[in-house]
Structures are given as C-alpha cells and as structure tokens.
Design a protein around this motif. Structure first.
Motif, short mmCIF file in Angstrom:
data_model
loop_
_atom_site.label_atom_id
_atom_site.label_comp_id
_atom_site.label_asym_id
_atom_site.label_seq_id
_atom_site.Cartn_x
_atom_site.Cartn_y
_atom_site.Cartn_z
N HIS A 147 0.83 -1.19 0.00
CA HIS A 147 0.00 0.00 0.00
C HIS A 147 0.87 1.25 0.00
O HIS A 147 2.08 1.18 0.16
N THR A 188 1.02 4.91 1.97
CA THR A 188 0.48 5.67 3.10
C THR A 188 0.50 7.15 2.73
O THR A 188 1.54 7.68 2.35
N THR A 189 -0.64 7.79 2.81
CA THR A 189 -0.74 9.17 2.35
C THR A 189 -1.79 9.91 3.15
O THR A 189 -2.62 9.31 3.86
N TYR A 226 -9.27 3.32 4.08
CA TYR A 226 -8.41 4.46 3.72
C TYR A 226 -8.68 5.64 4.66
O TYR A 226 -7.76 6.31 5.12
N THR A 247 -7.08 4.65 8.20
CA THR A 247 -5.64 4.43 8.35
C THR A 247 -4.76 5.26 7.43
O THR A 247 -3.56 5.41 7.68
N GLY A 248 -5.31 5.76 6.32
CA GLY A 248 -4.50 6.45 5.32
C GLY A 248 -3.78 5.51 4.39
O GLY A 248 -3.04 5.93 3.51
N HIS A 249 -4.02 4.18 4.56
CA HIS A 249 -3.41 3.18 3.68
C HIS A 249 -4.20 3.10 2.38
O HIS A 249 -5.39 2.77 2.37
#
Length: 468
Positions: A244, A246-247, A260, A263-265
């Motif tokens: 993934h 991460t953003t 998403y 977790t931002g994944h």
C-alpha cells in the motif's frame, strides 16, 4: 548518483529560460532513465540538476504525449476572456470554461472545442494537484481517460486545456431534475467505460491509484462514452513487495473506502470501493449522500448495501425512474457485483479487470421489457393507421374519450390496490396513459438515445472534499 528532475524541467512555461552548463551529459542520462518507464511524481524534487525542456518533452513523447504550452493571452482569446456565456461548471480545482482552438492559435492544432480549467487560488487544490494532472495525463493515453491537450503556467496562473465532453459529467446526467432519465443500457455503458479506465490505471507497470473516483469526475461525450477526469489527487501505487501507499486522506465523502479513511493506507482496492458506490448510484438513481431523505437512508451505502445481495429486495432499490425497463438478470448481477466492490474487507473486493469482465456480458441480456407505452382507443370511423401520431401532436378530446379516461383511471387505481406498493416486480408492464395523446408509442434505449443527442446540459461539478 540518483537522478533528480525539477519542476522547472517538466514545466518550462512556469520558469524563465536558463542555459544548462552541460547539456549533452544530462540529456543522455534522462533518455537512459526514462525511456522505458513512466515518469512519476516521486521522480520530482525541488532541487537537482537542470535539464532542457526538450529532454523531458522527448521523454513524454514516448508515451504518446504532445502537450502544448499555451499563454494566458491565448486562453483568454479562445474562451472570450473567460466569458460567463462559456462557463461550464466548477469543482475543487476551479471554474471550467468552454473554448475553441485551431491552427490560428497554434500551428498544428486540430480545430476543436476544448474545456479550459482555471486553478482557483482560494480553492481546496493548488499547484501540486495541477502538476499531478500534467504528469499523469501528459503521459497516460486511453479511450476512457480524458485527453489533456496542454497547459498554461504564467506567474501564479495555472490552467489546463482538455478535450471538450459534450454531455458533461455523470452526476448532472444522472441526478438532474425535470429531464429524461438515463436508460438502463446507457447506465451500463457508462459503468463499463469507467471500469475500463480504472482497470487501465491499475494495470500499468507503475500502477496509478485514482483516489477520487466519483460521479462528477466521470465525463461523457456525445455518445455517452465515459472518460475519467481530474487526476489532481491521483497517486503512484505500490510497486514490488509494497502492499500500500500511506498518504494524507483526501477524497470525497461517501465515496472513499473506509479503511483508507481510518488508516490512510491506499491501495487499488480503494478505487474498487469507490466504483461500487458509483455503481450503486447508477442502480438506484440516488446520491451517495442525501440529507433530504429519512435519516436511515441518507447514506446510500449504509441503506443500499444490505439490500444488494437479496434478489427479492432488488425492486426496493432500483431507480423508479427506470419504470421497470431494465434487465432483471442484469440488475441482479450488477447488484451482486456492487455488493462485492463495497466489501469492508479490501481483499474480498474484485479487481477492476474482473469488474469489466462481469459487466460487459450484461449488455447482451435481452430480458428487458419492451418499455412504457401509451394506448388510446381509435376514434370511431377512422382507420387504425390514421390514429398513430408522433408524440407531441396534441388533439382535443371528445366527450367519449374523456369518459374513457375516467374509466381508465379507475382501472389503474384498482390495479394499484391489487398489486400493492411495489409495482416494478419481474414481468410487470407499466402502462401510462396521457390525456393529450391518442397514440401508441414505445420508449426504448434507442429512442431515448436519440432524444438525448438533441439536448445539452452544462455540467456543474459538486461534492464535498475530504481533507484530513
């Protein structure tokens, strides 16, 4: 030594010209490094060696790119100084205006209408999102991605020039009031086109995660061919052993995948979830978030997803504006597919290539009802063929016809009581009688296509952005 590429090199129109100290050596390096792989955002830094504009331009040409660098004056000319009469809509990036370009503006340009998008300096997006559009659409070419023709970068001004899409965006076509609804086969065509666009992005050697898949970002040409637009939030996907990216969480409420948001994944399966939301919108004719509905129905996914897997409840979610004119088998399979795309477990969602394979056969199902029809008894003393009028030709009713209409209304009321609330079950033909016509007509996808081709509704981008 790691190769560094600056924004100055990729977007020469943004900077004043500067002579490189050693042009030959860096040119060879760029050719060797970028000849086989797409340039990605991660290749760009603010510092590094300077390369000439032709180095980057030659690299992009290998991907079918031929971007034009426009001046602000040229774009003011083709949009009549961004006249309100040429205004098409506005989104998170900024306003969009229609224009027209030809070889008088720039030699070698094909004469065509265009859409010019102007960055709103006070908006939610900025230079980074504008740059992402240039990087991705400057290299990626596919029938279901909107074509970027060129850009403008002067001082603080940031503009993008796209091919013009006559039908605007899916959001306006699907949800606008007081208009003919999109037919079933048209909805399938749009879903398949958008799915092919996502499948192409995910299947690249360097995968691309679109990240902002929603109805307003799906543009439609005159034939309802769907093309993905607005790549400002797109990201390069994971490569190799990475699972993934991460953003920072960005997107649109109601469309973003739950994992998403939490977790931002970010993975390609995040796009699959968003596609499931749009497919559910196409099935139901409802917006993903609608505060005008009862509290339990305001979130489309929370209300609709539990009903998708039960064929007996399918009629409760299908868009009533379709009036039963859809393939029951096709709707059932599309509903199951939407349910899978909306799974809370990313690994349980299908890939976009499998989504395309599941949707395409639905176009060939032939169990669609003939359509709504209008039947009026022929006037006494006239031949049947004299009683078939083109819809829109009104006539005065006789007293006998008025009495018949009253009888027909009583019959319809009796039918409604007998069949209960849900009138769109399998095999039910919906009869609609209109007092102002004495004709029989059958509405089909083909007929509605012809009607749509004569109309044009300027798109107006909507949607609330997520910025965490």
């Amino acid at each position: 030594m790691a190769l560094k590429i600056t924004w100055r090199n990729i977007l020469p129109g943004c900077f004043k010209a500067k002579s490189p100290t050693s042009p030959l050596e860096p040119r060879n390096q760029v050719s060797k490094t970028n000849s086989l792989q797409r340039l990605s955002l991660s290749d760009i830094s603010n510092n590094g060696s300077f390369f000439s504009a032709s180095d980057i331009s030659n690299s992009l040409i290998g991907f079918g790119s031929n971007l034009h660098i426009f001046t602000l004056k040229e774009l003011e000319m083709i949009t009549q100084n961004f006249s309100s009469t040429n205004y098409l809509g506005e989104g998170g990036f900024g306003p969009v205006h229609k224009g027209f370009i030809d070889d008088k503006i720039r030699r070698g340009l094909e004469a065509q209408p265009v859409a010019v998008k102007l960055l709103d300096l006070d908006g939610s997006q900025g230079h980074k999102e504008w740059l992402a559009e240039v990087i991705f659409l400057g290299q990626l070419r596919h029938p279901h991605l909107v074509k970027l023709i060129g850009y403008c970068c002067e001082d603080e001004h940031r503009l993008l020039v796209y091919e013009y899409m006559a039908r605007g965006n899916l959001e306006n076509q699907l949800f606008r009031r007081y208009s003919i609804t999109l037919p079933w086969l048209t909805r399938l065509k749009v879903a398949i086109g958008a799915a092919k666009g996502l499948a192409f992005l995910h299947g690249e050697e360097k995968p691309v995660i679109y990240r902002d898949f929603k109805a307003s970002n799906i543009l439609l040409d005159s034939d309802y061919t769907a093309k993905l637009s607005d790549f400002g939030l797109a990201k390069d996907g994971p490569e190799g052993d990475d699972t993934h990216v991460t953003t920072r969480v960005m997107g649109t409420r109601g469309y973003a995948a739950p994992e998403y948001i939490m977790t931002g994944h970010l993975t390609s399966k995040s796009d699959v979830y968003s596609f499931g939301v749009v497919l559910l919108e196409l099935l139901t004719g409802r917006r993903t978030m609608d505060k005008n509905r009862p509290s339990r129905e305001q979130s489309l996914v929370e209300w609709g997803r539990p009903l998708l897997k039960d064929p007996q409840k399918l009629d409760r979610i299908m868009d009533p504006r379709l009036e039963g004119q859809y393939s029951m088998e096709g709707a059932r399979k599309a509903a199951v597919l939407a349910y899978q795309c909306l799974s809370h477990h990313p690994k349980s969602r299908p890939t976009m290539s499998n989504v395309v394979k599941a949707l395409e056969p639905l176009l060939d199902l032939n169990d669609i009802l003939a359509g709504s029809f209008i039947y009026m008894a022929p006037t006494e003393g006239k031949k049947d063929n004299d009683d078939v009028d083109i819809i829109g030709n009104e006539h005065e009713e006789t007293e006998a016809e008025k009495n018949e209409h009253r009888n027909v209304s009583e019959e319809e009321e009796a039918e409604k009581k007998e069949h209960g609330r849900h009138q769109h079950r399998k095999g039910y033909r919906h009869k609609h009688r209109m007092r102002s016509f004495r004709s029989r007509a059958v509405y089909s996808d083909t007929a509605l296509y012809r009607t749509y081709r004569t109309s044009f509704d300027n798109p107006k981008l909507q949607g609330q952005d997520i910025v965490n």
